[in-house]
Scaffold this motif. Structure first.
Motif, PDB file in Angstrom:
ATOM      1  N   PRO A 139      68.222 -39.283 -65.272  1.00 14.18           N
ATOM      2  CA  PRO A 139      68.190 -40.382 -64.294  1.00 14.18           C
ATOM      3  C   PRO A 139      66.767 -40.749 -63.902  1.00 14.18           C
ATOM      4  N   ILE A 140      66.603 -42.010 -63.480  1.00 14.42           N
ATOM      5  CA  ILE A 140      65.294 -42.542 -63.130  1.00 14.42           C
ATOM      6  C   ILE A 140      65.510 -43.679 -62.122  1.00 14.42           C
ATOM      7  N   VAL A 141      64.486 -43.973 -61.333  1.00 10.64           N
ATOM      8  CA  VAL A 141      64.642 -44.952 -60.250  1.00 10.64           C
ATOM      9  C   VAL A 141      63.784 -46.179 -60.532  1.00 10.64           C
ATOM     10  N   VAL A 142      64.401 -47.360 -60.434  1.00  9.99           N
ATOM     11  CA  VAL A 142      63.697 -48.636 -60.648  1.00  9.99           C
ATOM     12  C   VAL A 142      63.674 -49.389 -59.322  1.00  9.99           C
ATOM     13  N   LYS A 143      62.468 -49.800 -58.896  1.00 14.92           N
ATOM     14  CA  LYS A 143      62.324 -50.477 -57.612  1.00 14.92           C
ATOM     15  C   LYS A 143      61.581 -51.806 -57.778  1.00 14.92           C
ATOM     16  N   ALA A 144      62.109 -52.861 -57.149  1.00 14.95           N
ATOM     17  CA  ALA A 144      61.339 -54.101 -57.011  1.00 14.95           C
ATOM     18  C   ALA A 144      60.151 -53.797 -56.092  1.00 14.95           C
ATOM     19  N   ASP A 145      58.971 -54.327 -56.435  1.00 21.29           N
ATOM     20  CA  ASP A 145      57.758 -53.975 -55.694  1.00 21.29           C
ATOM     21  C   ASP A 145      57.771 -54.476 -54.251  1.00 21.29           C
ATOM     22  N   GLY A 146      58.313 -55.669 -54.031  1.00 17.25           N
ATOM     23  CA  GLY A 146      58.228 -56.294 -52.708  1.00 17.25           C
ATOM     24  C   GLY A 146      59.474 -56.096 -51.870  1.00 17.25           C
ATOM     25  N   LEU A 147      59.591 -56.900 -50.807  1.00 16.05           N
ATOM     26  CA  LEU A 147      60.703 -56.767 -49.856  1.00 16.05           C
ATOM     27  C   LEU A 147      61.986 -57.327 -50.445  1.00 16.05           C
ATOM     28  N   ALA A 148      63.041 -56.499 -50.419  1.00 19.77           N
ATOM     29  CA  ALA A 148      64.327 -56.938 -50.967  1.00 19.77           C
ATOM     30  C   ALA A 148      65.473 -56.550 -50.045  1.00 19.77           C
ATOM     31  N   ALA A 149      65.200 -56.529 -48.734  1.00 19.55           N
ATOM     32  CA  ALA A 149      66.230 -56.258 -47.711  1.00 19.55           C
ATOM     33  C   ALA A 149      66.985 -54.962 -47.962  1.00 19.55           C
ATOM     34  N   GLY A 150      66.253 -53.950 -48.441  1.00 21.13           N
ATOM     35  CA  GLY A 150      66.865 -52.634 -48.658  1.00 21.13           C
ATOM     36  C   GLY A 150      67.696 -52.536 -49.915  1.00 21.13           C
ATOM     37  N   LYS A 151      67.722 -53.611 -50.729  1.00 21.28           N
ATOM     38  CA  LYS A 151      68.614 -53.611 -51.891  1.00 21.28           C
ATOM     39  C   LYS A 151      67.865 -53.581 -53.228  1.00 21.28           C
ATOM     40  N   GLY A 152      66.538 -53.472 -53.202  1.00 21.56           N
ATOM     41  CA  GLY A 152      65.757 -53.559 -54.436  1.00 21.56           C
ATOM     42  C   GLY A 152      65.525 -52.237 -55.139  1.00 21.56           C
ATOM     43  N   VAL A 153      66.384 -51.242 -54.875  1.00 19.60           N
ATOM     44  CA  VAL A 153      66.219 -49.908 -55.475  1.00 19.60           C
ATOM     45  C   VAL A 153      67.458 -49.595 -56.303  1.00 19.60           C
ATOM     46  N   ILE A 154      67.244 -49.304 -57.590  1.00 20.65           N
ATOM     47  CA  ILE A 154      68.358 -48.958 -58.482  1.00 20.65           C
ATOM     48  C   ILE A 154      68.155 -47.532 -58.966  1.00 20.65           C
ATOM     49  N   VAL A 155      69.074 -46.655 -58.605  1.00 24.36           N
ATOM     50  CA  VAL A 155      69.039 -45.271 -59.090  1.00 24.36           C
ATOM     51  C   VAL A 155      69.871 -45.251 -60.375  1.00 24.36           C
ATOM     52  N   ALA A 160      69.965 -46.881 -70.369  1.00 21.99           N
ATOM     53  CA  ALA A 160      70.478 -48.259 -70.535  1.00 21.99           C
ATOM     54  C   ALA A 160      70.578 -48.963 -69.178  1.00 21.99           C
ATOM     55  N   GLU A 161      71.032 -48.219 -68.164  1.00 22.81           N
ATOM     56  CA  GLU A 161      71.158 -48.784 -66.819  1.00 22.81           C
ATOM     57  C   GLU A 161      69.773 -49.141 -66.258  1.00 22.81           C
ATOM     58  N   ALA A 162      68.800 -48.273 -66.507  1.00 20.24           N
ATOM     59  CA  ALA A 162      67.434 -48.519 -66.022  1.00 20.24           C
ATOM     60  C   ALA A 162      66.817 -49.727 -66.719  1.00 20.24           C
ATOM     61  N   ILE A 163      67.036 -49.834 -68.021  1.00 24.33           N
ATOM     62  CA  ILE A 163      66.497 -50.974 -68.791  1.00 24.33           C
ATOM     63  C   ILE A 163      67.152 -52.277 -68.312  1.00 24.33           C
ATOM     64  N   ALA A 164      68.463 -52.221 -68.033  1.00 22.68           N
ATOM     65  CA  ALA A 164      69.159 -53.414 -67.501  1.00 22.68           C
ATOM     66  C   ALA A 164      68.574 -53.810 -66.147  1.00 22.68           C
ATOM     67  N   ALA A 165      68.219 -52.818 -65.316  1.00 21.78           N
ATOM     68  CA  ALA A 165      67.618 -53.103 -64.008  1.00 21.78           C
ATOM     69  C   ALA A 165      66.267 -53.784 -64.168  1.00 21.78           C
ATOM     70  N   VAL A 166      65.466 -53.311 -65.119  1.00 21.21           N
ATOM     71  CA  VAL A 166      64.164 -53.938 -65.397  1.00 21.21           C
ATOM     72  C   VAL A 166      64.362 -55.393 -65.825  1.00 21.21           C
ATOM     73  N   GLU A 167      65.336 -55.638 -66.689  1.00 23.57           N
ATOM     74  CA  GLU A 167      65.608 -57.017 -67.143  1.00 23.57           C
ATOM     75  C   GLU A 167      66.055 -57.896 -65.981  1.00 23.57           C
ATOM     76  N   ASP A 168      66.928 -57.353 -65.130  1.00 23.47           N
ATOM     77  CA  ASP A 168      67.389 -58.110 -63.953  1.00 23.47           C
ATOM     78  C   ASP A 168      66.211 -58.503 -63.061  1.00 23.47           C
ATOM     79  N   ILE A 169      65.323 -57.543 -62.817  1.00 22.83           N
ATOM     80  CA  ILE A 169      64.244 -57.767 -61.850  1.00 22.83           C
ATOM     81  C   ILE A 169      63.115 -58.603 -62.453  1.00 22.83           C
ATOM     82  N   LEU A 170      62.597 -58.162 -63.617  1.00 30.15           N
ATOM     83  CA  LEU A 170      61.406 -58.827 -64.180  1.00 30.15           C
ATOM     84  C   LEU A 170      61.747 -60.085 -64.990  1.00 30.15           C
ATOM     85  N   CYS A 171      62.878 -60.074 -65.665  1.00 24.66           N
ATOM     86  CA  CYS A 171      63.210 -61.215 -66.547  1.00 24.66           C
ATOM     87  C   CYS A 171      64.124 -62.237 -65.867  1.00 24.66           C
ATOM     88  N   GLU A 172      65.116 -61.753 -65.124  1.00 20.76           N
ATOM     89  CA  GLU A 172      66.107 -62.658 -64.516  1.00 20.76           C
ATOM     90  C   GLU A 172      65.746 -63.062 -63.089  1.00 20.76           C
TER      91      GLU A 172
END
Length: 423
Positions: A139-155, A160-172
């Motif tokens: 397991p690994i933790v992916v965080k949006a750098d800025g303010l996301a109302a407490g919801k920008g952290v994906i454990v 595959a889940e971590a890579i999807a989180a990166v795509e959601d945040i940086l690409c989408e």
């Protein structure tokens, strides 16, 4: 003295509730407030990021103290603007608020000044981020750098889940500008705790220990939220851990901020992971926690206004806090679907019945009054807060309140405070 509280959630209701008990206060205004706050303060229709509008209002109403609840106006420089105008304001200035506004700033600060935290990398390039995930594994933790109302952290439990989180945040662009960078961290095991303290940049005045419950579902499962409940005191924070927090976390962080030209005079919140008597910092916040503020202020015996004023004026010397012996537990009642899509405008039943329960306070978060009825207006709707001579008694009081209140598809966790009982 007239006081202005900025914000409209459960944290701000708790602040207004506690400030209203001070003999130093004549009138309280709250911008924008909510249906519960309106019983204690005059709610005024300003958005929390309308800095010039709020400033003009504060000057017009001769506000003696402004208290900033949420993080957004702090990161936009509201405190700086109010101070430039000669007003007394409690909150972190724009530079200091970076400790919450940018996770990469916070992590770099901790690395530079030796504050224990998880190993990490910061990325703007999605392919580099994905390579880092494959190197580190899950397991690994992916965080949006800025303010996301407490919801920008994906454990993420899998790569595959971590890579999807990166795509959601940086690409989408799932979190907009807040996701222009990601911080990817090692996964830490242990038990979480929240530790809040007032500081003037030198003196530190600790609040009681508390513990938040971020995941949406029982057993700490489901997506992360802004917080589904909290309790105080948290037995995981022993006297030895308390001392570690002061010596290894707060003192070097506050000194490090000063060395970086970010004088810190406000409340500082350390989110911690504790395992086998050792701790690491998960994150810092530059404001009161929500929902931790609700049980903390329910337990605070001292008048909070002199503390807020001392902090705002940059001198906490001689300030001490007194606490009630009772424990407090706050259970968040949320809209069905939160932290995803949810309906607004549901009529809330049972508030009067809950108000009649001894040692119970219902703090409003996402509520408005409509046609004489209180209706839901946000994801987290109420923070039902019970007191008791033990955590077990406080849990019983809080859930008695929860069971008295209802609306269609209401959602809450049934295990808030259970970790304390396990100890």
């Amino acid at each position: 003295m007239n006081v202005l509280v900025i914000g409209g959630g459960g944290r701000e209701h708790a602040l207004v509730w506690k400030i209203s008990q001070s003999p130093l206060v004549e009138k309280i205004f709250c911008a924008p407030g909510n249906a519960g706050i309106a019983e204690l303060a005059q709610c005024v229709d300003f958005k929390v990021d309308d800095i010039e509008g709020l400033l003009a209002f504060a000057q017009e109403q001769q506000i003696g103290l402004t208290v900033v609840g949420p993080e957004l106006p702090l990161t936009l420089g509201l405190v700086d603007r109010f101070r430039e105008a000669g007003l007394t304001v409690f909150g972190a200035d724009k530079k200091a608020a970076q400790i919450e506004g940018s996770k990469s700033f916070s992590k770099d600060l901790m690395a530079k000044y030796g504050v224990p935290t998880a190993a990490y990398g910061t990325f703007t390039d999605p392919e580099q981020a994905k390579d880092f995930i494959r190197e580190q594994g899950a397991p690994i933790v992916v965080k949006a750098d800025g303010l996301a109302a407490g919801k920008g952290v994906i454990v993420a439990q899998t790569e595959a889940e971590a890579i999807a989180a990166v795509e959601d945040i940086l690409c989408e662009g799932a979190f907009g500008a807040a996701g222009s960078r990601v911080v990817i961290e090692e996964f830490l095991e242990g038990e979480e705790a929240s530790f809040l303290a007032f500081t003037d940049g030198e003196n530190i005045v600790s609040l009681a220990s508390s513990q938040d419950h971020k995941p949406a579902l029982d057993g700490d499962t489901g997506p992360n939220t802004g917080g589904m409940g909290a309790y105080s005191p948290a037995p995981v924070v022993t006297d030895a851990i308390h001392q570690q927090i002061l010596e290894k976390v707060l003192k070097p962080t506050i000194a490090g901020m000063a060395a970086e030209g970010c004088d810190y005079s406000s409340i500082i919140y350390a989110g911690l992971m504790i395992k086998d008597g050792e701790l690491k910092v998960l994150e810092f916040n530059a404001r009161f926690g929500d929902p931790e503020t609700q049980p903390l202020l329910a337990r605070l015996k001292s008048d909070i206004v002199p503390v807020l004023l001392a902090c705002a004026k940059g001198d906490l010397s001689g300030i001490e806090l007194e606490w009630h012996d009772k424990a407090a537990v706050c259970v968040v009642m949320a809209a069905g679907g939160y932290p995803g899509a949810y309906e607004k405008g549901q009529v809330i039943e049972g508030l009067e019945a809950a108000a009649a329960i001894d040692d119970l306070t219902v703090f409003h978060a996402g509520t408005v009054e409509k046609d004489g009825k209180v209706v839901t207006a946000g994801g987290r709707v109420l923070g039902v807060t019970g007191l008791g001579s033990t955590v077990a008694e406080a849990i019983e009081t809080a859930y008695k309140g929860v069971k008295a209140i209802s609306w269609p598809e209401v959602h809450y966790r049934s295990d808030i405070g259970r970790k304390a009982l396990n100890r």
